[in-house]
Design a protein around this motif. Structure first.
Motif, PDB file in Angstrom:
ATOM      1  N   UNK A   1      -4.262  -4.094   6.366  1.00 47.94           N
ATOM      2  CA  UNK A   1      -3.492  -3.617   7.523  1.00 47.94           C
ATOM      3  C   UNK A   1      -2.625  -2.424   7.144  1.00 47.94           C
ATOM      4  N   UNK A   2      -2.015  -2.481   5.963  1.00 44.05           N
ATOM      5  CA  UNK A   2      -1.171  -1.365   5.531  1.00 44.05           C
ATOM      6  C   UNK A   2      -2.016  -0.130   5.217  1.00 44.05           C
ATOM      7  N   UNK A   3      -3.180  -0.335   4.615  1.00 47.59           N
ATOM      8  CA  UNK A   3      -4.087   0.793   4.365  1.00 47.59           C
ATOM      9  C   UNK A   3      -4.452   1.480   5.674  1.00 47.59           C
ATOM     10  N   UNK A   4      -4.781   0.680   6.678  1.00 49.65           N
ATOM     11  CA  UNK A   4      -5.165   1.245   7.970  1.00 49.65           C
ATOM     12  C   UNK A   4      -3.994   1.998   8.603  1.00 49.65           C
ATOM     13  N   UNK A   5      -2.787   1.465   8.470  1.00 47.70           N
ATOM     14  CA  UNK A   5      -1.607   2.164   8.994  1.00 47.70           C
ATOM     15  C   UNK A   5      -1.426   3.517   8.311  1.00 47.70           C
ATOM     16  N   UNK A   6      -1.652   3.559   7.007  1.00 49.50           N
ATOM     17  CA  UNK A   6      -1.533   4.819   6.274  1.00 49.50           C
ATOM     18  C   UNK A   6      -2.615   5.802   6.697  1.00 49.50           C
ATOM     19  N   UNK A   7      -3.830   5.314   6.863  1.00 51.70           N
ATOM     20  CA  UNK A   7      -4.951   6.162   7.275  1.00 51.70           C
ATOM     21  C   UNK A   7      -4.664   6.796   8.630  1.00 51.70           C
ATOM     22  N   UNK A   8      -4.187   5.997   9.558  1.00 51.25           N
ATOM     23  CA  UNK A   8      -3.907   6.511  10.899  1.00 51.25           C
ATOM     24  C   UNK A   8      -2.688   7.419  10.899  1.00 51.25           C
ATOM     25  N   UNK A   9      -1.677   7.085  10.095  1.00 55.34           N
ATOM     26  CA  UNK A   9      -0.468   7.915  10.028  1.00 55.34           C
ATOM     27  C   UNK A   9      -0.815   9.345   9.622  1.00 55.34           C
ATOM     28  N   UNK A  10      -1.764   9.492   8.707  1.00 54.39           N
ATOM     29  CA  UNK A  10      -2.058  10.815   8.165  1.00 54.39           C
ATOM     30  C   UNK A  10      -3.327  11.432   8.730  1.00 54.39           C
TER      31      UNK A  10
ATOM     32  N   UNK B   1       0.801  -1.227   0.000  1.00 52.52           N
ATOM     33  CA  UNK B   1       0.000   0.000   0.000  1.00 52.52           C
ATOM     34  C   UNK B   1       0.832   1.274   0.000  1.00 52.52           C
ATOM     35  N   UNK B   2       2.064   1.215  -0.492  1.00 56.26           N
ATOM     36  CA  UNK B   2       2.888   2.426  -0.519  1.00 56.26           C
ATOM     37  C   UNK B   2       2.283   3.500  -1.407  1.00 56.26           C
ATOM     38  N   UNK B   3       1.530   3.094  -2.428  1.00 59.69           N
ATOM     39  CA  UNK B   3       0.877   4.093  -3.274  1.00 59.69           C
ATOM     40  C   UNK B   3      -0.186   4.861  -2.492  1.00 59.69           C
ATOM     41  N   UNK B   4      -0.983   4.136  -1.705  1.00 59.98           N
ATOM     42  CA  UNK B   4      -2.028   4.795  -0.914  1.00 59.98           C
ATOM     43  C   UNK B   4      -1.420   5.700   0.141  1.00 59.98           C
ATOM     44  N   UNK B   5      -0.371   5.218   0.819  1.00 59.85           N
ATOM     45  CA  UNK B   5       0.287   6.062   1.821  1.00 59.85           C
ATOM     46  C   UNK B   5       0.837   7.325   1.186  1.00 59.85           C
TER      47      UNK B   5
END
Length: 257
Positions: A217-226, A172-176
């Motif tokens: 899980x990676x999408x959720x990490x990106x969502x929370x990070x930002x 999910x690096x693109x989404x992040x």
């Protein structure tokens, strides 16, 4: 305006030729294709080199995955604008890069994106899903919205100022990156209401249940990070895909939800 298109390849002999042909067919005169190959073991190299085009640059060496390869390509890009074309994908028509140049010509926006068709792997003329992206507004991020990544073109300065893909995200690096560019950098994007890319189904993120779980899980990490929410945003992001299967107009504008 020179447009650089970055392509990450690995054992891509089955489809890379068609992808390159769709690039070479573009009517925009100032263009380059940078193919970053992860030391393929098949005929990928010979297919790329067989085109013998001055518009194509080729690098083959081991990498740490697709996002590492894309970062290498972005670093080599000489264009004013940078976009992507995966080896499984095709530009939908000959004027895609011209439309991107037109959208960015005013200098008032940082990037442009359009619509995406998901097509059958063995028959690209057969459309399975249609992603009508719609116009961007920041409020949509909390509803799970994102521009179709394969259609996104950004000015080269965006990467220099705000970073490339975070390779700690394997899927999910693109989404992040998109969330980072749209929240922290507050980029302004132009929407081109046309299909820009046809994407074959069967991508890396959906090939197994394990990868689907990891992507979530990676999408959720990106969502929370930002700071745009939590599980509700992730659910909305996934639910928004359902309408893409029903009809060409099936993707509802989230502003109306």
């Amino acid at each position: 305006m020179k447009i650089s298109v970055v392509m990450a390849a690995y054992n891509s002999q089955a489809t890379i030729g068609e992808a390159i042909e769709s690039f070479l067919a573009q009517d925009h005169p100032e263009k380059e294709l940078i193919v970053i190959d992860g030391a393929s073991q098949d005929d990928t190299r010979s297919i790329v080199e067989g085109f013998s085009s001055p518009a194509i640059r080729f690098l083959s060496e081991r990498d740490k995955g697709i996002y590492d390869a894309l970062n290498k390509g972005i670093a080599l890009a000489e264009g004013d604008v940078v976009g992507l074309l995966h080896t499984d994908d095709l530009f939908a028509r000959k004027n895609v890069l011209s439309r991107v140049a037109e959208a960015l010509g005013s200098g008032e926006v940082d990037g442009a994106y359009g619509d995406l068709e998901y097509v059958a792997r063995d028959r690209p003329s057969s459309v399975i899903r249609y992603w009508r992206a719609g116009a961007y507004s920041r409020d949509l991020l909390r509803k799970g919205w994102m521009p179709p990544h394969p259609t996104l073109f950004l000015r080269s300065g965006v990467f220099e100022k705000h970073g490339n893909y975070d390779v700690s995200f394997r899927i999910s690096a693109d989404y992040e990156a998109i969330l980072r560019w749209l929240t922290k950098a507050e980029l302004q994007l132009a929407y081109i209401p046309e299909v820009l890319v046809r994407m074959r189904v069967g991508g890396e993120s959906n090939r197994s249940l394990g990868r689907i779980i990891r992507k979530s899980r990676e999408d959720l990490r990106a969502i929370r990070r930002h700071g745009i929410g939590g599980c509700g945003v992730l659910l909305a992001k996934n639910a928004s895909k359902l309408g893409q299967f029903t009809s060409r107009d099936g993707y509802q504008d989230m502003k109306d939800n």
